[in-house]
Design a protein around this motif. Structure first.
Motif, PDB file in Angstrom:
ATOM      1  N   ALA A  98     -26.669 -54.070  43.719  1.00 22.46           N
ATOM      2  CA  ALA A  98     -27.478 -54.781  44.830  1.00 22.46           C
ATOM      3  C   ALA A  98     -28.471 -56.046  45.112  1.00 22.46           C
ATOM      4  N   GLU A  99     -28.381 -57.009  45.533  1.00 17.71           N
ATOM      5  CA  GLU A  99     -28.954 -58.597  45.522  1.00 17.71           C
ATOM      6  C   GLU A  99     -29.502 -58.707  46.358  1.00 17.71           C
ATOM      7  N   VAL A 100     -31.015 -58.797  47.081  1.00 21.49           N
ATOM      8  CA  VAL A 100     -31.679 -58.921  47.786  1.00 21.49           C
ATOM      9  C   VAL A 100     -32.409 -60.013  47.799  1.00 21.49           C
ATOM     10  N   GLY A 101     -32.474 -61.280  48.592  1.00 22.39           N
ATOM     11  CA  GLY A 101     -33.082 -62.439  48.938  1.00 22.39           C
ATOM     12  C   GLY A 101     -33.497 -62.788  50.335  1.00 22.39           C
ATOM     13  N   ASP A 102     -34.192 -64.010  50.523  1.00 22.38           N
ATOM     14  CA  ASP A 102     -34.875 -64.057  51.571  1.00 22.38           C
ATOM     15  C   ASP A 102     -33.584 -65.497  52.359  1.00 22.38           C
ATOM     16  N   LYS A 103     -32.710 -65.786  51.587  1.00 23.41           N
ATOM     17  CA  LYS A 103     -31.445 -66.199  52.553  1.00 23.41           C
ATOM     18  C   LYS A 103     -30.658 -65.447  52.351  1.00 23.41           C
ATOM     19  N   ASN A 104     -30.205 -64.530  51.601  1.00 20.36           N
ATOM     20  CA  ASN A 104     -29.147 -63.591  52.288  1.00 20.36           C
ATOM     21  C   ASN A 104     -29.141 -62.332  51.270  1.00 20.36           C
ATOM     22  N   ASN A 105     -28.226 -61.406  51.314  1.00 18.51           N
ATOM     23  CA  ASN A 105     -28.178 -60.668  50.964  1.00 18.51           C
ATOM     24  C   ASN A 105     -26.968 -59.666  50.546  1.00 18.51           C
ATOM     25  N   THR A 106     -26.471 -59.051  49.377  1.00 23.47           N
ATOM     26  CA  THR A 106     -24.954 -58.720  49.421  1.00 23.47           C
ATOM     27  C   THR A 106     -25.013 -57.611  48.754  1.00 23.47           C
ATOM     28  N   LEU A 107     -23.962 -56.325  48.744  1.00 25.09           N
ATOM     29  CA  LEU A 107     -23.744 -55.535  47.957  1.00 25.09           C
ATOM     30  C   LEU A 107     -22.862 -55.358  47.402  1.00 25.09           C
ATOM     31  N   THR A 108     -22.600 -55.192  46.319  1.00 21.39           N
ATOM     32  CA  THR A 108     -21.460 -54.474  45.363  1.00 21.39           C
ATOM     33  C   THR A 108     -20.720 -53.248  44.577  1.00 21.39           C
ATOM     34  N   LEU A 109     -19.436 -53.316  44.711  1.00 22.05           N
ATOM     35  CA  LEU A 109     -19.125 -51.110  44.149  1.00 22.05           C
ATOM     36  C   LEU A 109     -17.722 -51.991  43.576  1.00 22.05           C
ATOM     37  N   ASP A 110     -17.999 -51.767  41.952  1.00 22.48           N
ATOM     38  CA  ASP A 110     -17.218 -52.062  41.003  1.00 22.48           C
ATOM     39  C   ASP A 110     -16.506 -50.696  40.625  1.00 22.48           C
ATOM     40  N   MET A 111     -15.687 -49.875  41.275  1.00 23.29           N
ATOM     41  CA  MET A 111     -15.113 -48.780  40.577  1.00 23.29           C
ATOM     42  C   MET A 111     -14.128 -48.980  40.043  1.00 23.29           C
ATOM     43  N   ASN A 112     -13.602 -47.921  39.040  1.00 25.47           N
ATOM     44  CA  ASN A 112     -12.564 -47.407  39.068  1.00 25.47           C
ATOM     45  C   ASN A 112     -12.193 -46.380  38.360  1.00 25.47           C
ATOM     46  N   TYR A 113     -10.404 -46.032  38.040  1.00 22.69           N
ATOM     47  CA  TYR A 113     -10.427 -44.515  37.379  1.00 22.69           C
ATOM     48  C   TYR A 113      -9.575 -44.556  36.539  1.00 22.69           C
ATOM     49  N   LYS A 114      -9.441 -44.481  34.999  1.00 18.50           N
ATOM     50  CA  LYS A 114      -9.055 -44.975  33.963  1.00 18.50           C
ATOM     51  C   LYS A 114      -8.171 -43.343  33.580  1.00 18.50           C
ATOM     52  N   ASN A 115      -7.090 -43.556  33.107  1.00 19.48           N
ATOM     53  CA  ASN A 115      -5.945 -42.546  32.245  1.00 19.48           C
ATOM     54  C   ASN A 115      -5.702 -42.871  30.992  1.00 19.48           C
ATOM     55  N   LEU A 116      -6.183 -42.883  30.198  1.00 18.78           N
ATOM     56  CA  LEU A 116      -5.941 -42.580  28.062  1.00 18.78           C
ATOM     57  C   LEU A 116      -4.018 -41.942  28.216  1.00 18.78           C
ATOM     58  N   VAL A 117      -2.883 -42.816  28.330  1.00 15.69           N
ATOM     59  CA  VAL A 117      -2.318 -42.837  27.959  1.00 15.69           C
ATOM     60  C   VAL A 117      -1.278 -42.226  27.053  1.00 15.69           C
ATOM     61  N   PHE A 118      -1.897 -43.002  25.718  1.00 12.46           N
ATOM     62  CA  PHE A 118      -1.337 -42.905  24.348  1.00 12.46           C
ATOM     63  C   PHE A 118      -2.259 -43.882  23.780  1.00 12.46           C
ATOM     64  N   GLN A 119      -3.009 -42.958  22.432  1.00 15.72           N
ATOM     65  CA  GLN A 119      -3.910 -43.662  21.837  1.00 15.72           C
ATOM     66  C   GLN A 119      -5.586 -44.212  22.299  1.00 15.72           C
ATOM     67  N   ASP A 120      -5.089 -45.194  22.299  1.00 17.58           N
ATOM     68  CA  ASP A 120      -5.904 -46.442  22.352  1.00 17.58           C
ATOM     69  C   ASP A 120      -5.790 -47.325  23.664  1.00 17.58           C
ATOM     70  N   TRP A 121      -4.121 -46.969  24.132  1.00 16.52           N
ATOM     71  CA  TRP A 121      -3.606 -47.471  26.059  1.00 16.52           C
ATOM     72  C   TRP A 121      -4.210 -46.663  26.762  1.00 16.52           C
ATOM     73  N   ALA A 122      -4.432 -46.936  27.564  1.00 14.49           N
ATOM     74  CA  ALA A 122      -4.456 -46.203  29.086  1.00 14.49           C
ATOM     75  C   ALA A 122      -4.170 -47.480  30.824  1.00 14.49           C
ATOM     76  N   PHE A 123      -5.136 -46.696  31.484  1.00 15.33           N
ATOM     77  CA  PHE A 123      -3.835 -46.773  32.990  1.00 15.33           C
ATOM     78  C   PHE A 123      -4.382 -46.419  33.829  1.00 15.33           C
ATOM     79  N   LYS A 124      -5.434 -48.491  34.766  1.00 17.09           N
ATOM     80  CA  LYS A 124      -6.182 -47.675  34.712  1.00 17.09           C
ATOM     81  C   LYS A 124      -5.915 -48.778  36.720  1.00 17.09           C
ATOM     82  N   ILE A 125      -6.553 -48.154  37.400  1.00 15.34           N
ATOM     83  CA  ILE A 125      -7.085 -47.797  39.173  1.00 15.34           C
ATOM     84  C   ILE A 125      -8.243 -48.843  39.535  1.00 15.34           C
ATOM     85  N   GLY A 126      -8.353 -50.317  39.962  1.00 16.75           N
ATOM     86  CA  GLY A 126      -9.795 -50.539  40.393  1.00 16.75           C
ATOM     87  C   GLY A 126      -9.599 -50.978  42.014  1.00 16.75           C
ATOM     88  N   VAL A 127     -10.418 -50.773  42.238  1.00 20.43           N
ATOM     89  CA  VAL A 127     -11.100 -51.288  43.532  1.00 20.43           C
ATOM     90  C   VAL A 127     -12.869 -51.948  43.176  1.00 20.43           C
TER      91      VAL A 127
END
Length: 247
Positions: A190-219
């Motif tokens: 959350a960033e709150v100021g006199d002129k503007n306010n913002t709210l950001t949600l960065d969310m993801n689901y990560k599933n390891l597929v093989f060793q260092d490789w993973a499948f990732k769904i992000g919003v």
């Protein structure tokens, strides 16, 4: 004599090997990690469109400091015409204390088709780990900052003036390991100021597929309270990516 020298030489070489590499020897810890992910989507038929997104994260974590850099890129086109082009750069440096850490951070956004074409945010503050276990990690940050927003051109304002504002930035970062190879991560800022306010949600689901490789769904969902005319308050980006981790 030769029969005696040969076994003796082998014993001496083996003894040297044990002396050079002790039984409890371990490789030194690697302070550097990196993640690279990308996703591509193609649509053909009634709709001809393509989209690409990529993300690179670099982390250098030592006993006293932690340096982190994240670069994101989003691109989309429809019928050979660009409909979306956005780049984000996030830099943060932490100095660790006995309890918590002091940070300095910079967030930069270039958005060709967004409500604001250029956004620059500088902030400093204090953060600490509220939870830090094998399965659950939660860190909180708070501190003042400065924000520079350049609105996009519109019919009502062909040459808009940049918005400059002093803000208070608060952030919560949580990571929950569901199983050995799956996890959910979420950052709420959350960033709150006199002129503007913002709210950001960065969310993801990560599933390891093989060793260092993973499948990732992000919003990524960002809400901006004050936006230029003909612009929406909420921007949402959904990604389906393949991720590789360098250790």
């Amino acid at each position: 004599m030769l029969k005696f020298i040969a076994p003796s030489s082998l014993f001496f070489i083996s003894f040297q090997s044990v002396a050079l590499v002790p039984p409890d020897y371990k490789e030194p810890a690697n302070d550097f990690t990196a993640e690279v992910e990308a996703g591509l989507q193609l649509n053909m038929g009634n709709t001809e469109s393509s989209s690409f997104n990529g993300r690179t994260q670099l982390i250098f974590d030592t006993k006293q400091t932690k340096q982190e850099a994240v670069l994101k890129a989003y691109f989309a086109s429809e019928k050979n015409q660009t409909t979306s082009e956005k780049y984000e750069l996030q830099l943060q440096s932490n100095y660790k204390l006995d309890r918590g850490y002091i940070f300095g951070r910079g967030d930069f956004t270039w958005d060709q088709f967004g409500s604001y074409t250029k956004i620059s945010i500088f902030s400093i503050g204090y953060g600490f780990d509220a939870l830090n276990s094998y399965r659950t990690k939660l860190s909180l940050e708070v501190g003042p900052g400065y924000r520079y927003n350049l609105p996009t051109e519109s019919l009502a304002e062909s040459n808009p003036e940049a918005e400059k504002d002093v803000i208070l930035r608060t952030a919560a970062k949580v990571s929950q390991k569901l199983q050995e190879y799956t996890s959910i991560n979420a950052d709420l800022t959350a960033e709150v100021g006199d002129k503007n306010n913002t709210l950001t949600l960065d969310m993801n689901y990560k599933n390891l597929v093989f060793q260092d490789w993973a499948f990732k769904i992000g919003v990524n969902i960002k809400y901006t309270e004050e936006v230029p005319e003909d612009s929406k308050h909420t921007d949402t980006i959904t990604t389906f990516n393949l991720l590789y981790t360098f250790r």
